[in-house]
Design a protein around this motif. Structure first.
Motif, PDB file in Angstrom:
ATOM      1  N   MET A  73      -0.585 -46.940  54.644  1.00 62.92           N
ATOM      2  CA  MET A  73       0.426 -47.886  54.164  1.00 62.92           C
ATOM      3  C   MET A  73       1.278 -48.454  55.297  1.00 62.92           C
ATOM      4  SD  MET A  73       3.269 -45.452  52.371  1.00 62.92           S
ATOM      5  CE  MET A  73       4.256 -44.285  53.296  1.00 62.92           C
ATOM      6  N   LEU A  74       1.383 -47.733  56.430  1.00 64.54           N
ATOM      7  CA  LEU A  74       2.187 -48.238  57.545  1.00 64.54           C
ATOM      8  C   LEU A  74       1.570 -49.468  58.189  1.00 64.54           C
ATOM      9  CD1 LEU A  74       3.336 -44.943  59.326  1.00 64.54           C
ATOM     10  CD2 LEU A  74       4.661 -46.411  57.793  1.00 64.54           C
ATOM     11  N   VAL A  75       0.250 -49.683  57.985  1.00 69.78           N
ATOM     12  CA  VAL A  75      -0.402 -50.875  58.525  1.00 69.78           C
ATOM     13  C   VAL A  75      -0.998 -51.725  57.399  1.00 69.78           C
ATOM     14  CG1 VAL A  75      -0.852 -49.920  60.807  1.00 69.78           C
ATOM     15  CG2 VAL A  75      -2.517 -49.551  58.984  1.00 69.78           C
ATOM     16  N   GLY A  76      -0.583 -51.462  56.178  1.00 67.34           N
ATOM     17  CA  GLY A  76      -1.017 -52.289  55.060  1.00 67.34           C
ATOM     18  C   GLY A  76      -2.410 -52.019  54.554  1.00 67.34           C
ATOM     19  N   VAL A  77      -2.929 -50.814  54.794  1.00 68.64           N
ATOM     20  CA  VAL A  77      -4.264 -50.453  54.315  1.00 68.64           C
ATOM     21  C   VAL A  77      -4.116 -49.532  53.102  1.00 68.64           C
ATOM     22  CG1 VAL A  77      -6.429 -49.284  54.852  1.00 68.64           C
ATOM     23  CG2 VAL A  77      -5.299 -50.688  56.594  1.00 68.64           C
ATOM     24  N   PRO A  78      -4.539 -49.970  51.909  1.00 72.99           N
ATOM     25  CA  PRO A  78      -4.394 -49.122  50.719  1.00 72.99           C
ATOM     26  C   PRO A  78      -5.248 -47.863  50.820  1.00 72.99           C
ATOM     27  CG  PRO A  78      -4.941 -51.410  50.144  1.00 72.99           C
ATOM     28  CD  PRO A  78      -5.161 -51.265  51.610  1.00 72.99           C
ATOM     29  N   SER A  79      -4.766 -46.791  50.224  1.00 68.67           N
ATOM     30  CA  SER A  79      -5.549 -45.559  50.179  1.00 68.67           C
ATOM     31  C   SER A  79      -5.073 -44.710  49.005  1.00 68.67           C
ATOM     32  CB  SER A  79      -5.406 -44.771  51.489  1.00 68.67           C
ATOM     33  OG  SER A  79      -4.185 -44.069  51.524  1.00 68.67           O
ATOM     34  N   LEU A  80      -5.857 -43.690  48.691  1.00 67.07           N
ATOM     35  CA  LEU A  80      -5.511 -42.750  47.620  1.00 67.07           C
ATOM     36  C   LEU A  80      -5.267 -41.358  48.205  1.00 67.07           C
ATOM     37  CD1 LEU A  80      -8.168 -43.830  44.943  1.00 67.07           C
ATOM     38  CD2 LEU A  80      -5.747 -44.454  45.031  1.00 67.07           C
ATOM     39  N   TRP A  81      -4.827 -41.298  49.461  1.00 61.17           N
ATOM     40  CA  TRP A  81      -4.696 -40.014  50.137  1.00 61.17           C
ATOM     41  C   TRP A  81      -3.706 -39.083  49.448  1.00 61.17           C
ATOM     42  CZ3 TRP A  81      -0.143 -38.123  52.154  1.00 61.17           C
ATOM     43  CH2 TRP A  81       0.906 -39.039  52.298  1.00 61.17           C
ATOM     44  N   SER A  82      -2.699 -39.634  48.748  1.00 64.38           N
ATOM     45  CA  SER A  82      -1.682 -38.785  48.107  1.00 64.38           C
ATOM     46  C   SER A  82      -2.052 -38.376  46.688  1.00 64.38           C
ATOM     47  CB  SER A  82      -0.331 -39.503  48.096  1.00 64.38           C
ATOM     48  OG  SER A  82      -0.401 -40.679  47.304  1.00 64.38           O
ATOM     49  N   LEU A  83      -3.172 -38.868  46.178  1.00 63.64           N
ATOM     50  CA  LEU A  83      -3.532 -38.587  44.790  1.00 63.64           C
ATOM     51  C   LEU A  83      -3.669 -37.092  44.473  1.00 63.64           C
ATOM     52  CD1 LEU A  83      -4.013 -40.225  42.236  1.00 63.64           C
ATOM     53  CD2 LEU A  83      -6.460 -40.215  42.745  1.00 63.64           C
ATOM     54  N   PRO A  84      -4.168 -36.252  45.398  1.00 61.56           N
ATOM     55  CA  PRO A  84      -4.274 -34.822  45.078  1.00 61.56           C
ATOM     56  C   PRO A  84      -2.950 -34.165  44.701  1.00 61.56           C
ATOM     57  CG  PRO A  84      -5.563 -35.335  47.040  1.00 61.56           C
ATOM     58  CD  PRO A  84      -4.763 -36.572  46.711  1.00 61.56           C
ATOM     59  N   LEU A  85      -1.846 -34.818  45.024  1.00 63.30           N
ATOM     60  CA  LEU A  85      -0.526 -34.260  44.726  1.00 63.30           C
ATOM     61  C   LEU A  85      -0.380 -33.875  43.259  1.00 63.30           C
ATOM     62  CD1 LEU A  85       2.873 -35.605  45.962  1.00 63.30           C
ATOM     63  CD2 LEU A  85       2.472 -35.524  43.512  1.00 63.30           C
ATOM     64  N   ILE A  86      -0.915 -34.679  42.352  1.00 61.55           N
ATOM     65  CA  ILE A  86      -0.678 -34.415  40.930  1.00 61.55           C
ATOM     66  C   ILE A  86      -1.427 -33.186  40.434  1.00 61.55           C
ATOM     67  CG2 ILE A  86      -0.222 -36.854  40.477  1.00 61.55           C
ATOM     68  CD1 ILE A  86      -2.897 -36.975  38.999  1.00 61.55           C
ATOM     69  N   ASP A  87      -2.425 -32.734  41.176  1.00 59.93           N
ATOM     70  CA  ASP A  87      -3.178 -31.540  40.768  1.00 59.93           C
ATOM     71  C   ASP A  87      -2.490 -30.248  41.171  1.00 59.93           C
ATOM     72  OD1 ASP A  87      -5.309 -32.974  39.614  1.00 59.93           O
ATOM     73  OD2 ASP A  87      -6.279 -33.224  41.564  1.00 59.93           O
ATOM     74  N   TRP A  88      -1.380 -30.331  41.856  1.00 58.14           N
ATOM     75  CA  TRP A  88      -0.687 -29.173  42.414  1.00 58.14           C
ATOM     76  C   TRP A  88      -0.541 -28.001  41.429  1.00 58.14           C
ATOM     77  CZ3 TRP A  88       0.905 -26.714  46.597  1.00 58.14           C
ATOM     78  CH2 TRP A  88       2.000 -25.846  46.532  1.00 58.14           C
ATOM     79  N   PRO A  89      -0.082 -28.184  40.198  1.00 61.01           N
ATOM     80  CA  PRO A  89       0.190 -27.025  39.339  1.00 61.01           C
ATOM     81  C   PRO A  89      -1.029 -26.478  38.604  1.00 61.01           C
ATOM     82  CG  PRO A  89       0.819 -29.012  38.184  1.00 61.01           C
ATOM     83  CD  PRO A  89       0.310 -29.442  39.539  1.00 61.01           C
ATOM     84  N   THR A 117      -8.043 -56.216  73.569  1.00 57.18           N
ATOM     85  CA  THR A 117      -8.015 -57.054  74.773  1.00 57.18           C
ATOM     86  C   THR A 117      -6.572 -57.364  75.146  1.00 57.18           C
ATOM     87  OG1 THR A 117      -8.142 -59.091  73.445  1.00 57.18           O
ATOM     88  CG2 THR A 117     -10.229 -58.102  74.187  1.00 57.18           C
ATOM     89  N   GLU A 118      -6.354 -57.841  76.351  1.00 53.64           N
ATOM     90  CA  GLU A 118      -5.020 -58.210  76.814  1.00 53.64           C
ATOM     91  C   GLU A 118      -4.427 -59.268  75.883  1.00 53.64           C
ATOM     92  OE1 GLU A 118      -1.655 -57.964  79.066  1.00 53.64           O
ATOM     93  OE2 GLU A 118      -3.484 -56.756  79.305  1.00 53.64           O
ATOM     94  N   GLY A 119      -3.284 -58.946  75.302  1.00 58.03           N
ATOM     95  CA  GLY A 119      -2.646 -59.865  74.375  1.00 58.03           C
ATOM     96  C   GLY A 119      -3.283 -59.894  73.001  1.00 58.03           C
ATOM     97  N   GLY A 120      -4.299 -59.047  72.767  1.00 57.00           N
ATOM     98  CA  GLY A 120      -4.947 -58.995  71.465  1.00 57.00           C
ATOM     99  C   GLY A 120      -4.073 -58.334  70.414  1.00 57.00           C
ATOM    100  N   LEU A 121      -4.481 -58.456  69.185  1.00 58.65           N
ATOM    101  CA  LEU A 121      -3.695 -57.930  68.072  1.00 58.65           C
ATOM    102  C   LEU A 121      -4.319 -56.648  67.520  1.00 58.65           C
ATOM    103  CD1 LEU A 121      -3.026 -61.305  66.207  1.00 58.65           C
ATOM    104  CD2 LEU A 121      -1.625 -60.199  67.983  1.00 58.65           C
ATOM    105  N   VAL A 122      -3.480 -55.815  66.928  1.00 64.82           N
ATOM    106  CA  VAL A 122      -3.934 -54.536  66.369  1.00 64.82           C
ATOM    107  C   VAL A 122      -4.832 -54.787  65.166  1.00 64.82           C
ATOM    108  CG1 VAL A 122      -3.232 -52.367  65.294  1.00 64.82           C
ATOM    109  CG2 VAL A 122      -1.845 -53.344  67.126  1.00 64.82           C
ATOM    110  N   ASP A 123      -5.965 -54.126  65.134  1.00 61.38           N
ATOM    111  CA  ASP A 123      -6.847 -54.143  63.966  1.00 61.38           C
ATOM    112  C   ASP A 123      -6.430 -52.985  63.068  1.00 61.38           C
ATOM    113  OD1 ASP A 123      -8.831 -54.177  62.087  1.00 61.38           O
ATOM    114  OD2 ASP A 123     -10.433 -53.517  63.442  1.00 61.38           O
ATOM    115  N   ALA A 124      -5.812 -53.297  61.931  1.00 65.00           N
ATOM    116  CA  ALA A 124      -5.279 -52.256  61.053  1.00 65.00           C
ATOM    117  C   ALA A 124      -6.360 -51.270  60.628  1.00 65.00           C
ATOM    118  CB  ALA A 124      -4.631 -52.888  59.825  1.00 65.00           C
ATOM    119  N   ALA A 125      -7.578 -51.757  60.414  1.00 64.29           N
ATOM    120  CA  ALA A 125      -8.662 -50.890  59.949  1.00 64.29           C
ATOM    121  C   ALA A 125      -9.086 -49.874  61.007  1.00 64.29           C
ATOM    122  CB  ALA A 125      -9.863 -51.729  59.526  1.00 64.29           C
TER     123      ALA A 125
END
Length: 306
Positions: free
Chosen positions: A141-157, A124-132
């Motif tokens: 992480m840019l809006v303070g929402v935790p996630s495990l999106w980078s976890l696959p990185l460790i399986d690389w090798p 709405t006009e003047g409303g605030l961003v809903d991070a979710a």
């Protein structure tokens, strides 16, 4: 930070390994003059691949992915060699003005780069961003929402049919916010990684006058050969860091004494100071003896034995 009226997820990429030098200088200047008031996170091509799959998905040969193959993958995926990400927050007009200024700067200083910006506002006009409500690829992480999106990185090798157990570590020096210094560190790091049979996996966080650099590495912790290689990789990076007088952002508990030894100004004056404080407030050496390389008096003789 209070919930903002507007949020913009921004990114900027450049295609060549050497482009990290102008990127650091351009974004370092904008961090210092306030054009970008928040931390800028830069990641490498290999980290982009790590999130998308495993080494065997991109390279069937022995050893780390060669440069020519990495160039092919970069072209196929339409990504840069280096990617910078950051957020802008505030009123819509201020966020847009910041982005317009950033666009003007990078178009002049780095015309081969690609800048993107995705704006999100309240409903709405003047409303605030809903991070979710911000998509994961633009928020997290840019809006303070935790996630495990980078976890696959460790399986690389690990091959997909492997029964191994993935692990990761890093060497994390604090480096001046200088394109020349960061490029030189990457150039020094790359052959050390290749000698260990690993791709250079680097990312860093840009502040006003310094960067926190993560020399990441992933391996099969059940493979003694891989464990020895990453151990040697870590020590080799440490020797290069010592030559340049770089301190460390963080370290595994096994390396804390090694890292504390970098504080060698004036015969380790800082270490002697914190040890005096330790002995004054914890004379019996009960609280986390040896943590961060700070040993209480009664255990100080164990420093080189642990």
């Amino acid at each position: 930070m209070p919930q903002p009226e507007a949020f913009m997820c921004c990114s900027f990429s450049m295609p060549r390994f050497e482009d990290i030098e102008p990127m650091v200088d351009i974004f370092g200047a904008m961090r210092r003059n306030g054009t970008i008031p928040n931390c800028v996170w830069m990641t490498s091509l290999i980290e982009t691949l790590c999130i998308s799959g495993r080494r065997e998905d991109f390279w069937k040969g022995e050893g780390p992915i060669p440069d020519w193959r990495a160039d092919e993958l970069q072209e196929q995926m339409g990504v840069g060699h280096w990617l910078a990400r950051w957020g802008l927050y505030g009123s819509r007009r201020i966020v847009q003005a910041q982005f317009d200024q950033i666009q003007e700067v990078v178009q002049k200083a780095a015309p081969t780069g690609t800048l993107t910006g995705h704006m999100y506002t309240g409903q709405t006009e003047g409303g605030l961003v809903d991070a979710a409500s911000v998509p994961l690829e633009h928020g997290a992480m840019l809006v303070g929402v935790p996630s495990l999106w980078s976890l696959p990185l460790i399986d690389w090798p690990l091959p997909r049919n492997s029964k191994g157990k993935a692990a990761h570590g890093d060497y994390a020096p604090v480096i001046p916010s200088s394109g020349k210094a960061v490029l030189e560190w990457m150039q020094v790091s790359k052959p050390i990684y290749q000698a260990a049979g690993i791709e250079l996996m680097g990312d860093f966080f840009m502040h006003e006058r310094h960067v926190l650099l993560m020399n990441m590495f992933t391996y099969d912790q059940q493979d003694p050969v891989q464990r020895q290689r990453v151990h040697e990789l870590y020590l080799a990076l440490h020797e290069e860091s010592k030559k340049r007088g770089y301190g460390m952002y963080r370290a595994h508990v096994n390396h804390m004494d090694l890292i504390a030894d970098l504080n060698d100004f004036n015969n380790h004056a800082y270490n002697r100071l914190v040890e005096k404080i330790k002995d004054a407030i914890d004379p019996n050496g009960i609280l986390a003896p040896g943590k961060q390389g700070i040993w209480p008096n009664r255990f100080r003789h164990l420093r080189d034995k642990v």
